[in-house]
Design an enzyme around this catalytic site. Structure first.
Site, PDB file in Angstrom:
ATOM      1  N   PRO A  79       0.820  -1.221   0.000  1.00 13.30           N
ATOM      2  CA  PRO A  79       0.000   0.000   0.000  1.00 13.30           C
ATOM      3  C   PRO A  79       0.849   1.265   0.000  1.00 13.30           C
ATOM      4  O   PRO A  79       1.815   1.384   0.759  1.00 13.30           O
ATOM      5  CB  PRO A  79      -0.805  -0.112   1.298  1.00 13.30           C
ATOM      6  CG  PRO A  79      -0.806  -1.562   1.635  1.00 13.30           C
ATOM      7  CD  PRO A  79       0.507  -2.089   1.157  1.00 13.30           C
ATOM      8  N   MET A  80       0.485   2.200  -0.854  1.00 16.81           N
ATOM      9  CA  MET A  80       1.177   3.483  -0.874  1.00 16.81           C
ATOM     10  C   MET A  80       0.719   4.323   0.315  1.00 16.81           C
ATOM     11  O   MET A  80      -0.461   4.329   0.672  1.00 16.81           O
ATOM     12  CB  MET A  80       0.877   4.222  -2.181  1.00 16.81           C
ATOM     13  CG  MET A  80       1.459   3.555  -3.417  1.00 16.81           C
ATOM     14  SD  MET A  80       1.092   4.486  -4.913  1.00 16.81           S
ATOM     15  CE  MET A  80       1.922   6.045  -4.542  1.00 16.81           C
ATOM     16  N   GLY A  81       1.670   5.013   0.942  1.00 12.17           N
ATOM     17  CA  GLY A  81       1.329   5.834   2.095  1.00 12.17           C
ATOM     18  C   GLY A  81       0.904   5.028   3.299  1.00 12.17           C
ATOM     19  O   GLY A  81       0.228   5.541   4.189  1.00 12.17           O
ATOM     20  N   GLY A  82       1.331   3.754   3.349  1.00 14.43           N
ATOM     21  CA  GLY A  82       0.921   2.888   4.440  1.00 14.43           C
ATOM     22  C   GLY A  82       1.965   2.720   5.521  1.00 14.43           C
ATOM     23  O   GLY A  82       1.727   2.036   6.512  1.00 14.43           O
ATOM     24  N   MET A  84       4.798   1.097   5.170  1.00 15.63           N
ATOM     25  CA  MET A  84       5.401  -0.226   5.072  1.00 15.63           C
ATOM     26  C   MET A  84       6.656  -0.242   4.198  1.00 15.63           C
ATOM     27  O   MET A  84       7.168  -1.307   3.861  1.00 15.63           O
ATOM     28  CB  MET A  84       4.375  -1.231   4.547  1.00 15.63           C
ATOM     29  CG  MET A  84       3.191  -1.404   5.485  1.00 15.63           C
ATOM     30  SD  MET A  84       2.117  -2.788   5.049  1.00 15.63           S
ATOM     31  CE  MET A  84       3.192  -4.181   5.424  1.00 15.63           C
ATOM     32  N   GLY A  85       7.130   0.940   3.833  1.00 16.65           N
ATOM     33  CA  GLY A  85       8.409   1.020   3.139  1.00 16.65           C
ATOM     34  C   GLY A  85       8.397   0.578   1.694  1.00 16.65           C
ATOM     35  O   GLY A  85       9.452   0.211   1.158  1.00 16.65           O
ATOM     36  N   GLY A  86       7.253   0.624   1.037  1.00 14.32           N
ATOM     37  CA  GLY A  86       7.168   0.153  -0.342  1.00 14.32           C
ATOM     38  C   GLY A  86       8.079   0.891  -1.293  1.00 14.32           C
ATOM     39  O   GLY A  86       8.823   0.285  -2.070  1.00 14.32           O
ATOM     40  N   SER A  88      10.715   2.782  -0.585  1.00 14.91           N
ATOM     41  CA  SER A  88      12.117   2.592  -0.212  1.00 14.91           C
ATOM     42  C   SER A  88      12.604   1.205  -0.610  1.00 14.91           C
ATOM     43  O   SER A  88      13.733   1.031  -1.078  1.00 14.91           O
ATOM     44  CB  SER A  88      12.286   2.785   1.299  1.00 14.91           C
ATOM     45  OG  SER A  88      11.976   4.116   1.670  1.00 14.91           O
ATOM     46  N   ASP A 121      15.018   5.239   4.771  1.00 12.88           N
ATOM     47  CA  ASP A 121      14.712   3.816   4.931  1.00 12.88           C
ATOM     48  C   ASP A 121      15.384   2.935   3.884  1.00 12.88           C
ATOM     49  O   ASP A 121      15.420   1.705   4.044  1.00 12.88           O
ATOM     50  CB  ASP A 121      13.197   3.583   4.856  1.00 12.88           C
ATOM     51  CG  ASP A 121      12.454   4.184   6.040  1.00 12.88           C
ATOM     52  OD1 ASP A 121      13.114   4.504   7.048  1.00 12.88           O
ATOM     53  OD2 ASP A 121      11.225   4.337   5.945  1.00 12.88           O
TER      54      ASP A 121
END
Length: 264
Positions: A79-82, A84-86, A88, A121
């Site tokens: 998820p974007m803006g979640g 969870m470091g997507g 990065s 991150d």
């Protein structure tokens, strides 16, 4: 996620445990004979030149004076803006993969130093192991975490990390701890209260999830999670979520899949 101070340049000093999980985006890279870096399926509303995968490729290309280019495709699942470091993780993956595909062969530390220019991150995902993280996110020590399953809810709201760190209500003086003295049960996420005040939907998801165990926001949000004893427990939590909530079950992993793409 403890915020223990703020540097003169405005960056915040933190202490946290970063945990790798098995949720991932899929990145396809194809080496080009020219020097172009082309993103073939950019995210809606995001200028391809600002995408972290493109910036990562160009950063390595310029740093190592590479004459080749690359075609990039990204299948998003994180998820974007979640929190969870997507983004990065995607940037780190591009650096690790192109380090091999372009024959650059930078060391892990060199890639981590380069990745820090893209975001605090990014070095963690190049480090590639669960870690106790300090500084602004660039100082890390390997930290063994127990195998676990997580039930995660995505409140479907976007949290601005810069906005949280600029918020005057943010706690910035949490006492420093040591990795040896770490008691996870006694820790908290200092960003959580501010994020909940900015996005009440996060508080709603935390309240619902807490009936299954201690619930906490991940990173700067907006995703929230609770630790489960097994996959079936995590699946049962997710299957019982109200219709207006979105969630998924994920498990912990000990090492990034591309960790071996950089030498020590």
């Amino acid at each position: 996620m403890h915020i223990i101070g703020r540097r003169a340049d405005g960056y915040h000093l933190l202490q946290s445990v970063f945990q790798l999980v098995d949720l991932n985006d899929t990145i396809e890279l194809r080496v080009r004979t020219d020097q172009d870096v082309v993103h073939h399926n950019p995210l809606p509303g995001v200028d391809p030149q600002d995408d972290l995968t493109v910036r990562a490729a160009r950063l390595l290309q310029q740093h190592a004076n590479i004459s080749a280019g690359v075609d990039i495709r990204v299948e998003k699942r994180i998820p974007m803006g979640g929190g969870m470091g997507g983004g990065s993780s995607d940037a780190a993956t591009v650096l690790l993969a192109l380090n091999q595909l372009w024959g650059v062969k930078l060391s892990r530390q060199a890639l981590m130093t380069l990745g820090l220019k893209l975001g605090a991150d990014v070095p963690f995902f190049i480090f590639g192991r669960n870690a106790f993280v300090e500084g602004v996110g660039e100082i890390m020590s390997a930290y063994d975490t127990p195998d676990a399953w997580f039930a995660v809810l995505h409140p479907q709201v976007h949290v601005s990390t810069p906005a949280i760190f600029k918020d005057e209500r943010l706690t910035r003086n949490t006492p420093s701890i040591t990795m040896r003295g770490l008691n996870v049960a006694a820790t908290r996420n200092d960003l959580q209260a501010v994020a909940m005040s900015q996005q009440p939907r996060i508080a709603e998801c935390l309240k619902w999830l807490s009936q299954f165990g201690p619930a906490r926001m991940t990173g700067s949000g907006s995703c929230v999670f609770t630790i489960c004893a097994s996959q079936s427990d995590a699946d049962n939590v997710i299957s019982s979520t109200p219709e207006e909530m979105t969630g998924f079950a994920i498990r912990s992993i000990a090492q990034h899949k591309l960790r071996e793409f950089a030498s020590e």
